[in-house]
Design a protein around this motif. Structure first.
Motif, PDB file in Angstrom:
ATOM      1  N   VAL A   5      12.736   7.580 -38.425  1.00 12.64           N
ATOM      2  CA  VAL A   5      12.291   8.725 -37.746  1.00 12.64           C
ATOM      3  C   VAL A   5      11.497   7.935 -36.436  1.00 12.64           C
ATOM      4  CG1 VAL A   5      10.686  10.556 -37.469  1.00 12.64           C
ATOM      5  CG2 VAL A   5      12.244  10.107 -40.155  1.00 12.64           C
ATOM      6  N   ASN A   6      11.330   8.804 -35.702  1.00 17.74           N
ATOM      7  CA  ASN A   6      10.658   9.131 -34.657  1.00 17.74           C
ATOM      8  C   ASN A   6       8.801   8.828 -35.104  1.00 17.74           C
ATOM      9  OD1 ASN A   6       8.379   8.955 -32.288  1.00 17.74           O
ATOM     10  ND2 ASN A   6       9.576   9.182 -30.916  1.00 17.74           N
ATOM     11  N   THR A   7       7.852   8.173 -35.822  1.00 15.96           N
ATOM     12  CA  THR A   7       7.008   8.225 -35.959  1.00 15.96           C
ATOM     13  C   THR A   7       5.914   9.478 -35.368  1.00 15.96           C
ATOM     14  OG1 THR A   7       6.797   6.617 -37.082  1.00 15.96           O
ATOM     15  CG2 THR A   7       4.711   7.686 -37.180  1.00 15.96           C
ATOM     16  N   LEU A  11       4.675  13.375 -36.390  1.00 13.64           N
ATOM     17  CA  LEU A  11       3.241  13.635 -35.993  1.00 13.64           C
ATOM     18  C   LEU A  11       3.055  14.420 -34.463  1.00 13.64           C
ATOM     19  CD1 LEU A  11       1.641  10.093 -36.574  1.00 13.64           C
ATOM     20  CD2 LEU A  11       1.949  12.187 -38.331  1.00 13.64           C
ATOM     21  N   ALA A  12       3.709  14.955 -33.430  1.00 17.44           N
ATOM     22  CA  ALA A  12       3.470  16.127 -32.656  1.00 17.44           C
ATOM     23  C   ALA A  12       3.934  17.390 -32.956  1.00 17.44           C
ATOM     24  CB  ALA A  12       4.187  15.050 -31.392  1.00 17.44           C
ATOM     25  N   ARG A  13       5.333  17.066 -33.740  1.00 19.93           N
ATOM     26  CA  ARG A  13       5.338  18.326 -34.180  1.00 19.93           C
ATOM     27  C   ARG A  13       4.002  18.904 -34.987  1.00 19.93           C
ATOM     28  NH1 ARG A  13      10.015  15.532 -33.982  1.00 19.93           N
ATOM     29  NH2 ARG A  13       9.874  15.215 -36.807  1.00 19.93           N
ATOM     30  N   LEU A  14       4.271  18.408 -36.205  1.00 18.45           N
ATOM     31  CA  LEU A  14       3.695  18.694 -36.932  1.00 18.45           C
ATOM     32  C   LEU A  14       2.230  19.139 -36.399  1.00 18.45           C
ATOM     33  CD1 LEU A  14       2.745  19.113 -40.118  1.00 18.45           C
ATOM     34  CD2 LEU A  14       2.084  16.926 -40.002  1.00 18.45           C
ATOM     35  N   ALA A  15       1.238  18.295 -35.484  1.00 15.64           N
ATOM     36  CA  ALA A  15       0.057  18.715 -34.829  1.00 15.64           C
ATOM     37  C   ALA A  15       0.296  20.015 -34.493  1.00 15.64           C
ATOM     38  CB  ALA A  15      -0.709  17.218 -33.828  1.00 15.64           C
ATOM     39  N   ALA A  16       1.717  20.061 -33.977  1.00 10.88           N
ATOM     40  CA  ALA A  16       1.616  21.459 -32.777  1.00 10.88           C
ATOM     41  C   ALA A  16       1.819  23.212 -34.459  1.00 10.88           C
ATOM     42  CB  ALA A  16       2.882  21.819 -32.231  1.00 10.88           C
ATOM     43  N   VAL A  17       2.016  22.410 -34.605  1.00 12.74           N
ATOM     44  CA  VAL A  17       2.184  23.807 -35.913  1.00 12.74           C
ATOM     45  C   VAL A  17       0.820  23.733 -36.592  1.00 12.74           C
ATOM     46  CG1 VAL A  17       2.948  24.321 -38.440  1.00 12.74           C
ATOM     47  CG2 VAL A  17       4.676  23.510 -36.841  1.00 12.74           C
TER      48      VAL A  17
END
Length: 126
Positions: A5-7, A11-17
Motif C-alpha cells: 500500500v502507498n502509505t 494516511l492522507a485519506r484517513l487524515a481527510a476523514v
C-alpha cells in the motif's frame, strides 16, 4: 513482510476523514467516534493514545512469549489512528510527520539526540 500500500496515500485519506469530523467542520459526536473524541476534548483522545501505546507494549511482550505477533500491527494501527486524531486537533497532518522523519533520515539517532540537547542548552542560555 513489506506492505504494498502507498502509505502516504493511505494516511492522507484517513487524515481527510478525521479532519472532516472536526467540530469546526460539523463533525457530529452522535454519528462519529472521531467526532465524539474531538468533542470531548484533548483529554479524551490523549488518554486513548496512552492506552493504545500501552497495548502496543503489551502485544509486543506477548509476542516475545509466543503470543500472536499480528496483534502488534493491530495495536500500532490503533495508536496511529488516535495519534492522527491528535494531529488533526492541533492542526497538523501526517505529511508533516513524514516530512520530519525524512528530515531525520540518514542522521544517527545518537547525533539527533545530541543536537537536540545542544539546542536546548543554547536556548536556556539565551
Amino acid at each position: 513482510m513489506t506492505a504494498t500500500v502507498n502509505t502516504s496515500d493511505a494516511l492522507a485519506r484517513l487524515a481527510a476523514v478525521i479532519e472532516s469530523r472536526l467540530p469546526a467542520r460539523g463533525g457530529d459526536p452522535d454519528k462519529s467516534y472521531v467526532a465524539r473524541l474531538l468533542h470531548k476534548g484533548p483529554d479524551a483522545f490523549l488518554k486513548k493514545i496512552g492506552e493504545e501505546a500501552t497495548e502496543v507494549v503489551m502485544a509486543a511482550k506477548d509476542a516475545d512469549h509466543g503470543g500472536d505477533r499480528t496483534k502488534i500491527v493491530n495495536e500500532v494501527a490503533d495508536l496511529w489512528f488516535h495519534t492522527m486524531v491528535a494531529l488533526a486537533h492541533y492542526g497538523f497532518s501526517p505529511g508533516e510527520v513524514i516530512a520530519e522523519l525524512e528530515r531525520r533520515e540518514g542522521t544517527s539517532g545518537i547525533e539527533e539526540k545530541a543536537l537536540r540537547k545542544a539546542q536546548a542548552r543554547e536556548a536556556s542560555n539565551d
